[in-house]
Design an enzyme around this catalytic site. Structure first.
Site, PDB file in Angstrom:
ATOM      1  N   GLY A   1       0.835  -1.207   0.000  1.00 60.52           N
ATOM      2  CA  GLY A   1       0.000   0.000   0.000  1.00 60.52           C
ATOM      3  C   GLY A   1       0.866   1.253   0.000  1.00 60.52           C
ATOM      4  O   GLY A   1       0.582   2.225  -0.715  1.00 60.52           O
ATOM      5  N   ASP A   2       1.935   1.232   0.789  1.00 62.18           N
ATOM      6  CA  ASP A   2       2.842   2.389   0.845  1.00 62.18           C
ATOM      7  C   ASP A   2       3.500   2.598  -0.520  1.00 62.18           C
ATOM      8  O   ASP A   2       3.691   3.730  -0.965  1.00 62.18           O
ATOM      9  CB  ASP A   2       3.932   2.146   1.903  1.00 62.18           C
ATOM     10  CG  ASP A   2       3.342   1.796   3.258  1.00 62.18           C
ATOM     11  OD1 ASP A   2       2.211   2.222   3.535  1.00 62.18           O
ATOM     12  OD2 ASP A   2       4.010   1.076   4.028  1.00 62.18           O
TER      13      ASP A   2
HETATM   14  N1  ADP Z   1      -1.777 -10.816  -4.288  1.00 56.56           N
HETATM   15  C1  ADP Z   1      -1.392  -9.733  -4.981  1.00 56.56           C
HETATM   16  N2  ADP Z   1      -1.097  -9.821  -6.292  1.00 56.56           N
HETATM   17  C2  ADP Z   1      -0.736  -8.751  -7.016  1.00 56.56           C
HETATM   18  N3  ADP Z   1      -0.637  -7.507  -6.494  1.00 56.56           N
HETATM   19  C3  ADP Z   1      -0.933  -7.342  -5.175  1.00 56.56           C
HETATM   20  C4  ADP Z   1      -1.316  -8.433  -4.348  1.00 56.56           C
HETATM   21  N4  ADP Z   1      -1.551  -7.957  -3.100  1.00 56.56           N
HETATM   22  C5  ADP Z   1      -1.314  -6.620  -3.147  1.00 56.56           C
HETATM   23  N5  ADP Z   1      -0.957  -6.257  -4.391  1.00 56.56           N
HETATM   24  C6  ADP Z   1      -0.663  -4.904  -4.896  1.00 56.56           C
HETATM   25  O1  ADP Z   1      -0.484  -4.017  -3.813  1.00 56.56           O
HETATM   26  C7  ADP Z   1      -1.535  -3.038  -3.785  1.00 56.56           C
HETATM   27  C8  ADP Z   1      -1.891  -2.724  -2.347  1.00 56.56           C
HETATM   28  O2  ADP Z   1      -2.347  -3.892  -1.692  1.00 56.56           O
HETATM   29  P1  ADP Z   1      -3.449  -3.857  -0.551  1.00 56.56           P
HETATM   30  O3  ADP Z   1      -3.348  -5.156   0.159  1.00 56.56           O
HETATM   31  O4  ADP Z   1      -4.754  -3.515  -1.143  1.00 56.56           O
HETATM   32  O5  ADP Z   1      -2.997  -2.597   0.323  1.00 56.56           O
HETATM   33  P2  ADP Z   1      -2.386  -2.467   1.803  1.00 56.56           P
HETATM   34  O6  ADP Z   1      -0.961  -2.949   1.710  1.00 56.56           O
HETATM   35  O7  ADP Z   1      -2.468  -0.997   2.088  1.00 56.56           O
HETATM   36  O8  ADP Z   1      -3.240  -3.305   2.704  1.00 56.56           O
HETATM   37  C9  ADP Z   1      -2.671  -3.637  -4.628  1.00 56.56           C
HETATM   38  O9  ADP Z   1      -3.518  -2.663  -5.188  1.00 56.56           O
HETATM   39  C10 ADP Z   1      -1.847  -4.380  -5.706  1.00 56.56           C
HETATM   40  O10 ADP Z   1      -1.353  -3.474  -6.688  1.00 56.56           O
HETATM   41  O1  FBP Z   2       1.753   2.463  11.613  1.00 56.98           O
HETATM   42  P1  FBP Z   2       1.016   1.159  11.518  1.00 56.98           P
HETATM   43  O2  FBP Z   2      -0.406   1.333  11.111  1.00 56.98           O
HETATM   44  O3  FBP Z   2       1.182   0.353  12.774  1.00 56.98           O
HETATM   45  O4  FBP Z   2       1.669   0.329  10.347  1.00 56.98           O
HETATM   46  C1  FBP Z   2       3.048   0.029  10.349  1.00 56.98           C
HETATM   47  C2  FBP Z   2       3.327  -1.081   9.412  1.00 56.98           C
HETATM   48  O5  FBP Z   2       2.835  -0.732   8.143  1.00 56.98           O
HETATM   49  C3  FBP Z   2       3.829  -0.942   7.149  1.00 56.98           C
HETATM   50  O6  FBP Z   2       4.304   0.331   6.805  1.00 56.98           O
HETATM   51  C4  FBP Z   2       3.252  -1.669   5.968  1.00 56.98           C
HETATM   52  O7  FBP Z   2       2.098  -0.987   5.483  1.00 56.98           O
HETATM   53  P2  FBP Z   2       1.276  -1.474   4.225  1.00 56.98           P
HETATM   54  O8  FBP Z   2       1.470  -2.958   4.095  1.00 56.98           O
HETATM   55  O9  FBP Z   2      -0.125  -1.044   4.518  1.00 56.98           O
HETATM   56  O10 FBP Z   2       1.828  -0.735   3.045  1.00 56.98           O
HETATM   57  C5  FBP Z   2       4.943  -1.723   7.800  1.00 56.98           C
HETATM   58  O11 FBP Z   2       6.193  -1.391   7.298  1.00 56.98           O
HETATM   59  C6  FBP Z   2       4.807  -1.360   9.247  1.00 56.98           C
HETATM   60  O12 FBP Z   2       5.203  -2.415  10.054  1.00 56.98           O
END
Ligand code: ADP
Ligand code: FBP
Length: 309
Positions: free
Chosen positions: A248-249
């Site tokens: 997500g980041d």
């Molecule tokens: N299983 C996957 N296959 C392909 N891309 C992925 C997958 N999981 C995450 N991604 C990529 O990472 C982005 C962010 O993932 P997501 O899980 O929705 O966000 P977050 O990390 O904030 O929870 C997705 O929109 C996609 O582009």
């Molecule tokens: O500040 P929070 O919400 O505890 O999240 C921290 C965690 O989120 C992350 O930044 C990962 O975030 P995402 O998977 O949503 O991109 C990790 O590096 C870290 O451990």
């Protein structure tokens, strides 16, 4: 210039393990330790994409030094405020399912929080600050609001990525970008979002509430982009998922890098999806090469044109 702000950075200790048995001694198959925290991740991916930025936040102890040293080695610029206590370690168990145990992190004193606010006041109206992640202990519940007030007063553009309900209230301050994932979007509206149509419906509410750009990420199912004029849909590229921490980041970094480079929003959204998926397919965050390698695998479809709404 872009700035990221991580109030509660972390070392992400990633352990690959087939099956976690609660109450027993478990052994990992593989492990690695990475700098983490949402803004730190955004900074690292921006750096990969060649976009100048500076990471701000609170850092402490030997765990904090690990992050600073890593960023220095990568050439990523930072200006953290040193605090007493150790930056937290977040444990990520990667097995059949992904289980995360995030630490609490140090308690931030009033004096240190004032130092950070002073640092934010030094930003200029040409700057954008990306506010990401949870708040550290000791900070007031309204700490993000205090930062956003400074942004509003000084005409500094901001992006916010927080999963707390305060996001709904912050929308009226017109964030440049918000990026909830599917579950977070549902939590904001007390709904369980089950389809892309529902995600578009609730994503639009964030745009109507004041966000200039909204990305709703849907993990392996892709992502949605909404602004005042358009709604775009992207599928996720297919690949072997290795570690989704920071996906997500990476999306936020990809979108903001695209905007900084003068791409259209459609192209910036494409770069965002490439960046998120490239990270999901990597052990660490995505490299520039891994992001660009997905160039032909992300197709953006325009599902709505609301210019005449
Ligand atoms: N299983 C996957 N296959 C392909 N891309 C992925 C997958 N999981 C995450 N991604 C990529 O990472 C982005 C962010 O993932 P997501 O899980 O929705 O966000 P977050 O990390 O904030 O929870 C997705 O929109 C996609 O582009
Ligand atoms: O500040 P929070 O919400 O505890 O999240 C921290 C965690 O989120 C992350 O930044 C990962 O975030 P995402 O998977 O949503 O991109 C990790 O590096 C870290 O451990």
């Amino acid at each position: 210039m872009l700035y990221t702000l991580t109030l509660n950075p972390s070392i992400d200790y990633i352990m690959h393990i087939n099956d976690v048995k609660v109450g027993e001694t478990n052994y990992a198959n593989d492990e690695n330790m990475l700098p983490g925290g949402k803004g730190v991740n955004v900074s690292r991916v921006l750096n990969q994409l060649g976009v100048a930025n500076k990471a701000l936040g609170f850092i402490g102890g030997h765990t904090g030094r690990f992050i600073e040293d890593w960023l220095k080695k990568e050439g990523a610029d930072h200006d953290f405020i040193s605090v007493n206590g150790d930056t937290r370690i977040n444990v990520k168990l990667k097995g059949e399912a992904e289980t995360e145990i995030n630490g609490k992190g140090p308690i931030i004193t009033k004096a240190d929080s004032e130092k950070l606010l002073t640092r934010v006041r030094q930003l200029r109206s040409t700057d954008t600050i990306i506010l990401s992640g949870s708040k550290s202990r000791g900070l007031s519940e309204t700490f993000y609001n205090q930062i956003i007030d400074i942004c509003t007063e000084q005409n500094i553009s901001f992006v916010i990525d927080t999963n707390s309900k305060e996001l709904l209230d912050i929308l009226k301050e017109k964030p440049f970008l918000v990026k909830p994932n599917q579950a977070e979007l549902g939590q904001l509206f007390n709904q369980s979002i089950q389809s892309k149509e529902e995600a578009i419906y609730y994503g639009k509410k964030l745009q109507e509430g004041g966000a200039e750009n909204v990305i709703v990420s849907l993990g392996g199912d892709g992502a949605i982009f909404i602004d005042q004029n358009q709604t775009y849909l992207a599928d996720s590229p297919k690949g072997k998922v290795v570690n989704t921490v920071g996906s997500g980041d990476s999306m936020i970094a990809g979108f903001m890098a695209g905007i900084e480079k003068g791409l259209t929003k459609r192209e910036a959204f494409k770069l965002s999806v490439q960046s998120g998926s490239a990270t999901a397919f990597s052990k660490d965050l995505a490299t520039k090469e891994a992001i660009l390698a997905l160039n032909n695998q992300v197709i953006i479809e325009r599902v709505e044109n609301h210019e005449n709404d």
